[in-house]
Motif scaffolding. Structure first.
Motif, mmCIF file in Angstrom:
data_model
loop_
_atom_site.group_PDB
_atom_site.id
_atom_site.type_symbol
_atom_site.label_atom_id
_atom_site.label_comp_id
_atom_site.label_asym_id
_atom_site.label_seq_id
_atom_site.Cartn_x
_atom_site.Cartn_y
_atom_site.Cartn_z
ATOM 1 N N ARG A 8 0.827 -1.208 0.000
ATOM 2 C CA ARG A 8 0.000 0.000 0.000
ATOM 3 C C ARG A 8 0.857 1.251 0.000
ATOM 4 O O ARG A 8 1.879 1.312 0.689
ATOM 5 C CB ARG A 8 -0.890 0.020 1.248
ATOM 6 C CG ARG A 8 -1.931 -1.081 1.248
ATOM 7 C CD ARG A 8 -2.978 -0.813 2.285
ATOM 8 N NE ARG A 8 -2.466 -0.818 3.652
ATOM 9 C CZ ARG A 8 -3.162 -0.381 4.703
ATOM 10 N NH1 ARG A 8 -4.374 0.120 4.541
ATOM 11 N NH2 ARG A 8 -2.643 -0.428 5.907
ATOM 12 N N PRO A 9 0.448 2.267 -0.775
ATOM 13 C CA PRO A 9 1.195 3.520 -0.691
ATOM 14 C C PRO A 9 1.097 4.104 0.716
ATOM 15 O O PRO A 9 0.130 3.851 1.444
ATOM 16 C CB PRO A 9 0.503 4.431 -1.713
ATOM 17 C CG PRO A 9 -0.726 3.742 -2.155
ATOM 18 C CD PRO A 9 -0.673 2.321 -1.708
ATOM 19 N N SER A 10 2.121 4.866 1.070
ATOM 20 C CA SER A 10 2.179 5.422 2.413
ATOM 21 C C SER A 10 2.020 6.941 2.368
ATOM 22 O O SER A 10 2.752 7.635 1.664
ATOM 23 C CB SER A 10 3.520 5.043 3.035
ATOM 24 O OG SER A 10 3.809 5.913 4.104
ATOM 25 N N ALA A 35 -4.485 3.000 1.217
ATOM 26 C CA ALA A 35 -3.171 3.552 1.529
ATOM 27 C C ALA A 35 -3.004 3.495 3.036
ATOM 28 O O ALA A 35 -3.986 3.486 3.786
ATOM 29 C CB ALA A 35 -3.055 4.990 1.043
ATOM 30 N N GLN A 36 -1.755 3.440 3.461
ATOM 31 C CA GLN A 36 -1.485 3.497 4.886
ATOM 32 C C GLN A 36 -1.241 4.954 5.268
ATOM 33 O O GLN A 36 -0.448 5.647 4.618
ATOM 34 C CB GLN A 36 -0.258 2.660 5.224
ATOM 35 C CG GLN A 36 -0.061 2.550 6.720
ATOM 36 C CD GLN A 36 1.294 2.019 7.114
ATOM 37 O OE1 GLN A 36 2.279 2.165 6.390
ATOM 38 N NE2 GLN A 36 1.353 1.408 8.269
ATOM 39 N N GLN A 133 -9.099 2.693 17.640
ATOM 40 C CA GLN A 133 -8.990 2.222 16.249
ATOM 41 C C GLN A 133 -9.125 3.374 15.248
ATOM 42 O O GLN A 133 -10.092 3.407 14.460
ATOM 43 C CB GLN A 133 -10.059 1.153 15.980
ATOM 44 C CG GLN A 133 -9.863 -0.118 16.788
ATOM 45 C CD GLN A 133 -8.624 -0.891 16.367
ATOM 46 O OE1 GLN A 133 -8.385 -1.102 15.186
ATOM 47 N NE2 GLN A 133 -7.803 -1.289 17.325
ATOM 48 N N PRO A 134 -8.215 4.329 15.286
ATOM 49 C CA PRO A 134 -8.358 5.502 14.421
ATOM 50 C C PRO A 134 -8.162 5.217 12.932
ATOM 51 O O PRO A 134 -8.477 6.065 12.098
ATOM 52 C CB PRO A 134 -7.268 6.453 14.936
ATOM 53 C CG PRO A 134 -6.253 5.550 15.566
ATOM 54 C CD PRO A 134 -7.017 4.407 16.141
ATOM 55 N N GLY A 135 -7.667 4.022 12.601
ATOM 56 C CA GLY A 135 -7.481 3.705 11.180
ATOM 57 C C GLY A 135 -6.251 4.358 10.583
ATOM 58 O O GLY A 135 -6.064 4.339 9.359
ATOM 59 N N VAL A 136 -5.428 4.966 11.422
ATOM 60 C CA VAL A 136 -4.147 5.532 10.994
ATOM 61 C C VAL A 136 -3.121 5.118 12.044
ATOM 62 O O VAL A 136 -3.491 4.720 13.155
ATOM 63 C CB VAL A 136 -4.177 7.081 10.929
ATOM 64 C CG1 VAL A 136 -5.233 7.566 9.954
ATOM 65 C CG2 VAL A 136 -4.377 7.697 12.312
ATOM 66 N N ARG A 137 -1.851 5.210 11.679
ATOM 67 C CA ARG A 137 -0.799 4.980 12.669
ATOM 68 C C ARG A 137 -0.444 6.337 13.263
ATOM 69 O O ARG A 137 0.045 7.210 12.544
ATOM 70 C CB ARG A 137 0.415 4.356 11.979
ATOM 71 C CG ARG A 137 1.515 3.931 12.947
ATOM 72 C CD ARG A 137 2.441 2.922 12.259
ATOM 73 N NE ARG A 137 3.179 3.545 11.177
ATOM 74 C CZ ARG A 137 4.506 3.752 11.185
ATOM 75 N NH1 ARG A 137 5.230 3.371 12.221
ATOM 76 N NH2 ARG A 137 5.111 4.310 10.169
ATOM 77 N N LEU A 138 -0.757 6.519 14.527
ATOM 78 C CA LEU A 138 -0.532 7.817 15.172
ATOM 79 C C LEU A 138 0.739 7.753 16.017
ATOM 80 O O LEU A 138 0.824 6.988 16.972
ATOM 81 C CB LEU A 138 -1.744 8.159 16.055
ATOM 82 C CG LEU A 138 -1.644 9.430 16.913
ATOM 83 C CD1 LEU A 138 -1.433 10.670 16.046
ATOM 84 C CD2 LEU A 138 -2.901 9.588 17.777
ATOM 85 N N ILE A 139 1.727 8.552 15.640
ATOM 86 C CA ILE A 139 3.002 8.585 16.373
ATOM 87 C C ILE A 139 3.233 10.002 16.886
ATOM 88 O O ILE A 139 3.106 10.965 16.117
ATOM 89 C CB ILE A 139 4.228 8.250 15.478
ATOM 90 C CG1 ILE A 139 3.911 7.183 14.429
ATOM 91 C CG2 ILE A 139 5.422 7.870 16.306
ATOM 92 C CD1 ILE A 139 5.116 6.882 13.518
ATOM 93 N N PRO A 140 3.546 10.164 18.157
ATOM 94 C CA PRO A 140 3.931 11.507 18.617
ATOM 95 C C PRO A 140 5.231 11.938 17.938
ATOM 96 O O PRO A 140 6.042 11.088 17.585
ATOM 97 C CB PRO A 140 4.129 11.341 20.123
ATOM 98 C CG PRO A 140 4.249 9.886 20.377
ATOM 99 C CD PRO A 140 3.672 9.141 19.207
ATOM 100 N N MET A 141 5.407 13.234 17.752
ATOM 101 C CA MET A 141 6.629 13.720 17.088
ATOM 102 C C MET A 141 7.876 13.268 17.853
ATOM 103 O O MET A 141 8.912 13.007 17.263
ATOM 104 C CB MET A 141 6.602 15.252 16.988
ATOM 105 C CG MET A 141 6.566 15.968 18.325
ATOM 106 S SD MET A 141 6.349 17.743 18.149
ATOM 107 C CE MET A 141 6.719 18.277 19.841
#
Ligand code: GDP
Ligand code: CA
Length: 352
Positions: A8-10, A35-36, A133-141
């Motif tokens: 999948r495109p990112s 897409a991710q 389950q936000p459906g995205v990968r959430l990373i703090p800065m």
């Protein structure tokens, strides 16, 4: 089993709170699972309150994408009550100006406990997202503590030996929430910045992205803070992927909030073109030998600002005008589609 994400495109998105979160909901609506989406979230607004670690922007993204946000306020939980806040006020405990809701407090309790047990904020965020389950990968800065402070004249009117107003740095939240950004800001200072490292996965996501998006988040205290983490801005400058931004400024004013007060503090006019100029064109787009090198390949402005397209284009940034009000997921998906189209991101497979 092969990793489905390898195919999948990112899409990598740098996000603050409400503007970033609403954009992400529209983007997710557009791409669905084709897409991710990796979100690098601003943690410069984070604050300790009553012994709890509060991460307003991460939570706004998590609640908005997880269906738990208060649509009306744009932050905090829906069906919220404020009994704990009222009790704290009855005890005369400061600060009283921050709206800690009862449901919301559960999130902060868990986060604080896990941080106390030694887990990194990025792990804690992933754990909280297990529920939402936000459906995205959430990373703090960053997993390191970085907090934006605002240098103002002492709100209590203190003066120095010469009778000039004494300057004081207050937490960004105090300036934003308590003073509604009405105290003129001399500057923003990110405490902890110099020693902060990007959270695990941040630089890799930028490096491996197929497209990088700056949603209509606050350019100074949301996206500006993420970019200020050592190595993040450089990673974007050097990223193989194109970078496209969407203007948070429409017709010379922010759509919500007080971004104008932040922009004027750093000497940037509150216009869509000035924000594009502030981000700057990427190196490949400026004449050889010319100094600088910014982060934008393309910039989407509102139809109202169509007359600034030529100016932005002349600076080496691909630019177009489109309706930019994120009124609902369909409208926002259309904005996302227009933005991705500006950098020729392969949308054939993911068009609505
Ligand atoms: P915060 O951390 O909650 O302040 O949120 P962000 O930094 O993510 O986003 C704030 C910005 O979103 C503000 O500067 C607004 O102008 C912008 N914004 C909010 N709603 C809209 C919208 O519908 N369209 C556009 N273009 N910008 C918006
Ligand atoms: Ca914020």
């Amino acid at each position: 089993m092969t990793n489905p994400d390898a195919q999948r495109p990112s899409i990598v998105v740098l996000a603050g709170g409400i503007g970033g979160a609403r954009f992400l909901r529209g983007l997710r609506h557009l791409v669905r699972d084709r897409a991710q989406i990796t979100v690098i979230g601003n943690t410069g607004d984070d604050i300790w309150l009553h012994g709890l670690r509060v991460c307003p922007d991460l939570d706004t993204v998590m609640y908005t994408l997880g269906g738990g946000i208060s649509e009306e306020r744009g932050w905090g939980r829906e069906d919220e009550t404020f009994a704990v806040k009222d009790e704290l006020t009855a005890y005369g405990v400061e600060p009283t100006w921050f709206g800690l809701g009862d449901r919301d407090i559960a999130t902060h309790l868990i986060r604080t406990q896990l941080l106390g047990a030694g887990y990194a904020l990025s792990d804690v965020t992933a754990a909280l997202c297990d529920r939402w389950q936000p459906g995205v990968r959430l990373i703090p800065m960053s997993d390191d503590r970085v907090e934006t402070h605002v240098v103002v004249d002492d709100p209590d009117g203190a003066v120095d030996a010469h009778g000039a107003p004494q300057r004081r740095a207050i937490h960004f939240q105090e300036w934003w929430v308590r003073y509604r950004a009405q105290l003129p800001a001399h500057s923003f200072v990110q405490i902890g910045l110099d020693d902060a490292k990007p959270a695990p996965g941040v630089l890799e996501a930028i490096d491996e992205a197929d497209v990088i998006v700056l949603p209509p988040s606050n350019p100074v205290v949301s996206i500006g803070t993420i970019l200020a983490i050592p190595r993040i801005r450089d990673a974007i400058v050097d990223a193989p992927a194109p970078v496209v931004g969407i203007s948070p400024i429409i017709g010379g004013a922010p759509v919500r909030g007080m971004a104008d007060a932040c922009l004027s503090a750093i000497g940037v006019p509150t216009t869509a073109a000035a924000v594009a100029e502030h981000y700057g064109p990427r190196r490949a787009r400026i004449p050889a030998g010319a100094p600088g090198g910014g982060i934008l390949d393309a910039w989407l402005v509102a139809e109202t600002d169509a007359d600034s397209v030529a100016e932005v284009t002349a600076r080496g940034i691909t630019c177009a005008a489109a309706p930019l009000l994120m009124t609902d997921d369909d409208a926002t998906a259309t904005i996302a589609l227009a933005a991705l189209g500006l950098v020729d991101f392969d949308i054939a497979g993911i068009a609505p």
